[in-house]
Design a protein around this motif. Structure first.
Motif, PDB file in Angstrom:
ATOM      1  N   PRO A 239       0.818  -1.220   0.000  1.00  0.00           N
ATOM      2  CA  PRO A 239       0.000   0.000   0.000  1.00  0.00           C
ATOM      3  C   PRO A 239       0.855   1.274   0.000  1.00  0.00           C
ATOM      4  O   PRO A 239       0.349   2.368  -0.220  1.00  0.00           O
TER       5      PRO A 239
ATOM      6  N   PHE B 141      -5.051   4.126  -5.065  1.00  0.00           N
ATOM      7  CA  PHE B 141      -5.374   3.144  -4.035  1.00  0.00           C
ATOM      8  C   PHE B 141      -6.519   2.240  -4.487  1.00  0.00           C
ATOM      9  O   PHE B 141      -6.465   1.012  -4.320  1.00  0.00           O
TER      10      PHE B 141
ATOM     11  N   VAL C  35       1.247   4.515  -2.692  1.00  0.00           N
ATOM     12  CA  VAL C  35       0.585   5.824  -2.701  1.00  0.00           C
ATOM     13  C   VAL C  35       1.350   6.870  -1.892  1.00  0.00           C
ATOM     14  O   VAL C  35       1.024   8.056  -1.954  1.00  0.00           O
TER      15      VAL C  35
END
Length: 151
Positions: free
Chosen positions: A36, A92, A39
């Motif tokens: 993740p 995302f 981002v």
């Protein structure tokens, strides 16, 4: 500086989109996109744009009015911050859709248009993927629905 950050926003996100769309089966794509933290560069740009203007931003988001949001977005700083916000959330959402599609076995040629739509019109791309994913059941979900056999 605002103009440079605006330009940099998509530039730091584009390589991740390229991996998902152009190299979906490359082993490094899965390794990179699974984090993740992809981002994070966009989030840093967003913070650089929003934190110095927090005094103007907070009233517009704590008690939003159409005029207040319009006035905030009508500035170069506001538009650049909104752009970073959009790019971060689109990336995302695209990341989630790509990972989910890999689990479900959705073909890359079907995913590519949904990802491009997510880049261009975020929520519509997400909606397209939510429609697409109904045709492919997760392998674990399919196994869970299989009848149980005794002996």
């Amino acid at each position: 500086m605002t103009g440079a950050l605006f330009t940099l926003t998509f530039a730091v996100a584009a390589p991740f989109w390229a991996l998902m769309i152009l190299l979906p089966y490359w082993s490094w794509t899965a390794r990179i996109i699974s984090s993740p933290l992809i981002v994070l560069p966009v989030l840093v740009i967003y913070a650089l744009l929003v934190l110095p203007a927090l005094g103007e931003v907070l009233p517009a988001v704590l008690s939003p009015t159409l005029d207040g949001v319009r006035d905030l977005l009508g500035t170069a700083d506001g538009a650049a911050a909104a752009w970073a916000h959009l790019i971060a959330f689109d990336l995302f959402a695209g990341r989630w859709a790509w990972l989910d599609s890999r689990e479900r076995g959705v073909p890359a040629l079907i995913m590519a248009p949904a990802l491009v739509l997510t880049i261009l019109l975020g929520p519509l791309g997400l909606a397209a993927y939510l429609g697409i994913r109904t045709r492919w059941v997760r392998p674990t979900a399919a196994a869970a629905r299989a009848p149980q056999r005794l002996g």
